[in-house]
Write a protein that holds these residues in place. Sequence first.
Motif, PDB file in Angstrom:
ATOM      1  N   LYS A  27      -7.717  -1.089  -0.662  1.00  0.00           N
ATOM      2  CA  LYS A  27      -7.482  -0.410  -1.941  1.00  0.00           C
ATOM      3  C   LYS A  27      -6.339   0.599  -1.799  1.00  0.00           C
ATOM      4  CE  LYS A  27      -9.701   2.503  -5.431  1.00  0.00           C
ATOM      5  NZ  LYS A  27     -10.934   3.266  -5.792  1.00  0.00           N
ATOM      6  N   VAL A  28      -5.430   0.559  -2.750  1.00  0.00           N
ATOM      7  CA  VAL A  28      -4.339   1.532  -2.790  1.00  0.00           C
ATOM      8  C   VAL A  28      -4.712   2.610  -3.805  1.00  0.00           C
ATOM      9  CG1 VAL A  28      -1.887   1.918  -3.182  1.00  0.00           C
ATOM     10  CG2 VAL A  28      -2.661  -0.272  -2.246  1.00  0.00           C
ATOM     11  N   GLU A  72      -3.346  -5.313   0.179  1.00  0.00           N
ATOM     12  CA  GLU A  72      -4.033  -5.115  -1.098  1.00  0.00           C
ATOM     13  C   GLU A  72      -4.529  -6.437  -1.682  1.00  0.00           C
ATOM     14  OE1 GLU A  72      -3.314  -2.975  -5.457  1.00  0.00           O
ATOM     15  OE2 GLU A  72      -1.593  -3.418  -4.169  1.00  0.00           O
TER      16      GLU A  72
END
Length: 212
Positions: free
Chosen positions: A142-143, A136
């Motif tokens: 992207k989480v 990240e």
Amino acid sequence: MKIFKKLLIASTIIGVCSTGSYAGNVMISKGVKSIDMELNGDKFTIMRNQTAGNKISSLYNTTNRGRPQPMILAQGLETVGELEFIDFMKRAQKDETIAIVDSRTPQWYERLRIPGAINIPFTNFKTKEGSIETMEFELNVKVNDNGTLDFTNAKTIVAYCNGYWCGQTPAMIKNVKYSLLNMGYPASKIKYYRGGMQAWTSFGLTVSGSDK
């Protein structure tokens, strides 16, 4: 006459192998002796050591460590050599989607490294939390709110470790539990410089660190 022909052939072969490889004119590629770079806040010049009789670093002059690593770590994952690696370094100066990554532990990184590389130790990927956090904050993964990972804008990683015999980059890429590939990182966005520091120093290429 036969002896003369053999000597002529031998001298021709030696000449081909040694072209451009003499003190004061040791080339990276045809017509390229040095390349000025600025990468990750580090200004440096990539070139090969021009001193006749220069020796390989003592960190890499033994032959009894590790074991040979595969040339191809995974389907769709590219293995690169020195010229391709340097090309990625040049591109990374202006392209923030490319990450030049030293996957070794910090102790190795501090002692001797390729200038401009960032240190992302393979040990970060031994835990799920460490793996996700690294991807990240370092690799632009992207989480999502539901915990899934979005690799759409993930960086292209060009990673290296100690060399052909070193398992640190292979561990980060595929061998530890939460490796890049195991977490879903696209193989097409991973480049493996298998030669690593062993090959880099054998060419006398520019290095940084306390043991340079």
